[in-house]
Scaffold this active site. Structure first.
Site, PDB file in Angstrom:
ATOM      1  N   LYS A 191      32.981  33.755 -40.002  1.00 44.88           N
ATOM      2  CA  LYS A 191      33.819  34.089 -38.843  1.00 44.88           C
ATOM      3  C   LYS A 191      35.299  34.079 -39.245  1.00 44.88           C
ATOM      4  CE  LYS A 191      35.081  30.774 -35.732  1.00 44.88           C
ATOM      5  NZ  LYS A 191      36.536  30.758 -35.501  1.00 44.88           N
ATOM      6  N   ASN A 192      35.693  33.039 -39.959  1.00 42.88           N
ATOM      7  CA  ASN A 192      37.125  32.883 -40.237  1.00 42.88           C
ATOM      8  C   ASN A 192      37.643  33.854 -41.286  1.00 42.88           C
ATOM      9  OD1 ASN A 192      37.158  30.926 -38.335  1.00 42.88           O
ATOM     10  ND2 ASN A 192      37.359  29.193 -39.733  1.00 42.88           N
ATOM     11  N   ARG A 206      43.025  32.081 -30.210  1.00 43.91           N
ATOM     12  CA  ARG A 206      44.339  31.925 -30.817  1.00 43.91           C
ATOM     13  C   ARG A 206      44.564  32.880 -31.984  1.00 43.91           C
ATOM     14  NH1 ARG A 206      47.512  27.933 -30.682  1.00 43.91           N
ATOM     15  NH2 ARG A 206      47.738  28.311 -32.899  1.00 43.91           N
ATOM     16  N   CYS A 208      45.439  24.145 -27.680  1.00 45.32           N
ATOM     17  CA  CYS A 208      44.035  24.256 -27.311  1.00 45.32           C
ATOM     18  C   CYS A 208      43.463  22.860 -27.355  1.00 45.32           C
ATOM     19  CB  CYS A 208      43.295  25.200 -28.245  1.00 45.32           C
ATOM     20  SG  CYS A 208      43.051  24.507 -29.861  1.00 45.32           S
ATOM     21  N   ARG A 260      48.855  23.134 -31.933  1.00 49.09           N
ATOM     22  CA  ARG A 260      48.718  24.365 -32.714  1.00 49.09           C
ATOM     23  C   ARG A 260      49.890  25.338 -32.562  1.00 49.09           C
ATOM     24  NH1 ARG A 260      42.397  25.915 -32.815  1.00 49.09           N
ATOM     25  NH2 ARG A 260      42.939  26.606 -34.892  1.00 49.09           N
ATOM     26  N   ASP A 302      36.780  21.587 -40.069  1.00 47.39           N
ATOM     27  CA  ASP A 302      35.730  22.202 -39.249  1.00 47.39           C
ATOM     28  C   ASP A 302      34.366  21.534 -39.444  1.00 47.39           C
ATOM     29  OD1 ASP A 302      37.515  23.923 -38.156  1.00 47.39           O
ATOM     30  OD2 ASP A 302      36.806  25.721 -39.185  1.00 47.39           O
ATOM     31  N   ILE A 312      44.235  17.045 -40.116  1.00 51.10           N
ATOM     32  CA  ILE A 312      44.696  18.417 -39.878  1.00 51.10           C
ATOM     33  C   ILE A 312      45.096  18.627 -38.417  1.00 51.10           C
ATOM     34  CG2 ILE A 312      44.116  20.873 -40.050  1.00 51.10           C
ATOM     35  CD1 ILE A 312      44.237  19.604 -42.774  1.00 51.10           C
ATOM     36  N   ARG A 341      31.165  30.782 -29.996  1.00 52.47           N
ATOM     37  CA  ARG A 341      32.292  31.371 -30.719  1.00 52.47           C
ATOM     38  C   ARG A 341      32.037  31.399 -32.218  1.00 52.47           C
ATOM     39  NH1 ARG A 341      37.019  28.118 -30.343  1.00 52.47           N
ATOM     40  NH2 ARG A 341      37.581  29.573 -31.964  1.00 52.47           N
TER      41      ARG A 341
HETATM   42  C1  UD1 Z   1      42.096  28.011 -39.221  1.00 51.12           C
HETATM   43  C2  UD1 Z   1      40.672  28.175 -38.790  1.00 51.12           C
HETATM   44  C3  UD1 Z   1      40.138  26.892 -38.173  1.00 51.12           C
HETATM   45  C4  UD1 Z   1      40.354  25.742 -39.114  1.00 51.12           C
HETATM   46  C5  UD1 Z   1      41.812  25.681 -39.578  1.00 51.12           C
HETATM   47  C6  UD1 Z   1      42.061  24.624 -40.648  1.00 51.12           C
HETATM   48  C7  UD1 Z   1      40.373  30.461 -38.094  1.00 51.12           C
HETATM   49  C8  UD1 Z   1      40.132  31.377 -36.946  1.00 51.12           C
HETATM   50  N1  UD1 Z   1      40.578  29.201 -37.778  1.00 51.12           N
HETATM   51  O1  UD1 Z   1      42.860  27.770 -38.054  1.00 51.12           O
HETATM   52  O2  UD1 Z   1      38.765  27.081 -37.918  1.00 51.12           O
HETATM   53  O3  UD1 Z   1      40.054  24.554 -38.423  1.00 51.12           O
HETATM   54  O4  UD1 Z   1      42.194  26.946 -40.132  1.00 51.12           O
HETATM   55  O5  UD1 Z   1      41.303  24.875 -41.771  1.00 51.12           O
HETATM   56  O6  UD1 Z   1      40.352  30.837 -39.262  1.00 51.12           O
HETATM   57  N2  UD1 Z   1      50.378  24.497 -37.884  1.00 51.12           N
HETATM   58  C9  UD1 Z   1      51.707  24.358 -37.535  1.00 51.12           C
HETATM   59  N3  UD1 Z   1      52.484  25.490 -37.422  1.00 51.12           N
HETATM   60  C10 UD1 Z   1      51.975  26.745 -37.649  1.00 51.12           C
HETATM   61  C11 UD1 Z   1      50.620  26.871 -38.007  1.00 51.12           C
HETATM   62  C12 UD1 Z   1      49.841  25.725 -38.111  1.00 51.12           C
HETATM   63  O7  UD1 Z   1      52.193  23.263 -37.322  1.00 51.12           O
HETATM   64  O8  UD1 Z   1      52.728  27.724 -37.553  1.00 51.12           O
HETATM   65  C13 UD1 Z   1      49.527  23.288 -37.991  1.00 51.12           C
HETATM   66  C14 UD1 Z   1      48.440  23.278 -36.930  1.00 51.12           C
HETATM   67  O9  UD1 Z   1      48.906  22.764 -35.712  1.00 51.12           O
HETATM   68  C15 UD1 Z   1      47.406  22.388 -37.572  1.00 51.12           C
HETATM   69  C16 UD1 Z   1      47.543  22.732 -39.050  1.00 51.12           C
HETATM   70  O10 UD1 Z   1      48.832  23.309 -39.216  1.00 51.12           O
HETATM   71  O11 UD1 Z   1      47.708  21.035 -37.374  1.00 51.12           O
HETATM   72  C17 UD1 Z   1      46.470  23.696 -39.555  1.00 51.12           C
HETATM   73  O12 UD1 Z   1      46.577  24.905 -38.888  1.00 51.12           O
HETATM   74  P1  UD1 Z   1      46.113  26.277 -39.552  1.00 51.12           P
HETATM   75  O13 UD1 Z   1      45.723  26.070 -40.967  1.00 51.12           O
HETATM   76  O14 UD1 Z   1      47.131  27.308 -39.219  1.00 51.12           O
HETATM   77  O15 UD1 Z   1      44.812  26.547 -38.755  1.00 51.12           O
HETATM   78  P2  UD1 Z   1      44.429  27.876 -38.050  1.00 51.12           P
HETATM   79  O16 UD1 Z   1      44.809  29.037 -38.922  1.00 51.12           O
HETATM   80  O17 UD1 Z   1      44.893  27.840 -36.630  1.00 51.12           O
END
Ligand code: UD1
Length: 423
Positions: free
Chosen positions: A22-23, A92, A116, A121, A305, A327, A397
């Site tokens: 999915k990701n 998201r 969320c 996030r 995850d 995380i 999902r």
């Molecule tokens: C993706 C995955 C999710 C997985 C996560 C971590 C998808 C659809 N989702 O989510 O399943 O749990 O990676 O491996 O692929 N953060 C910030 N600022 C930002 C972006 C992120 O502070 O601009 C923080 C987030 O709040 C979180 C951490 O960084 O605490 C990880 O986020 P991120 O790696 O971006 O996760 P996602 O891409 O949202």
């Protein structure tokens, strides 16, 4: 709304085939916005998030067809460069269209995805990167307007190796002239799959020996065909479900090295595994499950995850296990539900302490997020009696054909809708 009914206490047994990730599928679908030529994607899992992404592509002006896990994305007139909140709030990851739209039109207007269930996030890392490439980002009435007269190549050091930000910035940088360097990037296998697809489209991306991503901008990308990598989170989830039910299961068509840490931890906890190139066989194990201390971390660390499914396994350990969730700040919502099923879990901030119990008991519980939902399914499979899980839409999902796959492994699981079905 659909619910799951699980009559637990049966060991899982047999073979389960893993779906496409999915990701990886979501950003790859989004990357098709970088071209007007047709793209063909295979092994795209039939999941709610994928269907939402197809809706987003259609809204933006693409024509999509989806049959037998193959998606075709084609041009259908001029593309739009904005998204309505209705679509962003469902998922998201919709925010990732910002990169390709900015690259192509130098302007994108996207509603800010709110927090969320699992945390705040933010998207600051995405926006900082766009700014480095010459864009201005202004937030007004919940929308972020990202605009650039001209985009420039840049050296961008991410504050945290965010998966979403790495993908978003990569997609944008593909069409920005010059050499863009992304440092402290996410190293998840899904990122490699996105890079493989972008390079098939004519992008020029490679990783240097320091792990930085070097992108040489090109004028245009073309159509491409790609098969999505196996879902390591689904693979890990089924391995953990096999272990927790003390079953004997082969997880097939996966990439075991993408779950290297989990495989080590499972073995340390007591489980014997046969690990092949594309499969993992979990042997039935009746001994004590050793309590471990794990800490979630960016890849190749323990995947956040898989934290919730791992917690369900540890509810049955012999002693006290610990989990540091490093995380996301609020990713233990499954814990109180597991406690309702007889687990002994204490959480404080990002630490969970799990003292093993002999058995779990069936209960009426609610899924609060995708992976936490699977943790409850696992608990239901282990528990004596019939567990009823509400809010199954979270689980839908991310797990393709969940009931079919578990039923084939011998589980007693069925879906029903109290507003529609009689039971
Ligand atoms: C993706 C995955 C999710 C997985 C996560 C971590 C998808 C659809 N989702 O989510 O399943 O749990 O990676 O491996 O692929 N953060 C910030 N600022 C930002 C972006 C992120 O502070 O601009 C923080 C987030 O709040 C979180 C951490 O960084 O605490 C990880 O986020 P991120 O790696 O971006 O996760 P996602 O891409 O949202």
């Amino acid at each position: 709304m659909d619910r799951l009914l699980i009559r637990g206490g049966k060991k899982l047994n047999g073979t389960v085939e893993i779906s496409g990730s999915k990701n990886a599928a979501l950003p790859i679908l989004v990357a098709t916005l970088l071209t007007d030529e047709p793209c063909i994607l295979h092994r795209v899992p039939n999941l709610r998030d994928v269907r939402t992404t197809l809706k987003i592509l259609e809204y933006l002006g693409k024509k999509t067809t989806y049959q037998n896990n193959t998606v075709t994305v084609e041009a259908n007139g001029k593309l739009k460069n904005d998204l309505p909140y209705e679509l962003v709030k469902q998922m998201r990851a919709s925010f990732w269209v910002a990169g390709p739209l900015l690259a192509r039109f130098h302007e994108a207007q996207i509603p800010l995805p709110g927090g969320c269930a699992i945390g705040v996030r933010p998207v600051d890392i995405h926006l900082k990167g766009f700014e480095k490439m010459g864009a201005s980002c202004q937030t007004e009435s919940g929308n972020v307007l990202i605009r650039a007269e001209k985009l420039n190549s840049a050296k961008i050091v991410l504050r945290f190796p965010s998966v979403g930000a790495t993908q978003n910035l990569l997609m944008c940088a593909c069409l920005v002239p010059g050499e863009t360097v992304l440092e402290n990037v996410a190293k998840e296998p899904e990122i490699d799959d996105v890079i493989a697809f972008l390079n098939k489209m004519g992008a020029n991306i490679h990783a240097d020996d320091k792990g930085r991503l070097i992108v040489h901008g090109v004028n245009a990308l073309h159509g491409a065909e790609h098969t999505v990598v196996a879902d390591r989170i689904e693979s890990g989830s089924y391995m953990l479900a096999a272990a927790a039910t003390r079953g004997e299961v082969t997880v097939k068509n996966c990439v075991p090295e993408h779950n290297a840490i989990l495989l080590e931890d499972l073995q340390e906890a007591g489980f014997a595994l046969d690990i092949g190139e594309t499969f993992v066989h979990v042997h039935s194990y009746e001994g004590d499950i050793k309590p471990l201390r794990i800490r979630t971390a960016p890849y190749p660390g323990f995947a956040t995850d898989l934290q919730a499914p791992w917690m369900t396994l540890m509810t049955l350990c012999c002693g006290t296990a610990e989990i540091d969730e490093d995380i996301f700040e609020n990713r233990f919502m499954h814990a109180p539900e597991l406690v309702r099923m007889g687990a002994d879990i204490a959480t404080e901030k990002s630490l969970a302490r799990i003292t093993g119990v002999k058995t779990l008991s069936a209960a009426h519980v609610q899924a609060s997020d995708l992976r936490g939902g699977f943790a409850l399914v696992m608990a239901g499979l282990c528990a004596n009696g019939e567990t009823e899980i509400e809010r199954v839409y979270h689980i839908d999902r991310g797990y393709e054909n969940l009931e079919e796959k578990l039923t084939r492994l011998g589980a007693d699981i069925r879906r029903y809708n109290p507003d529609r079905d009689d039971f």
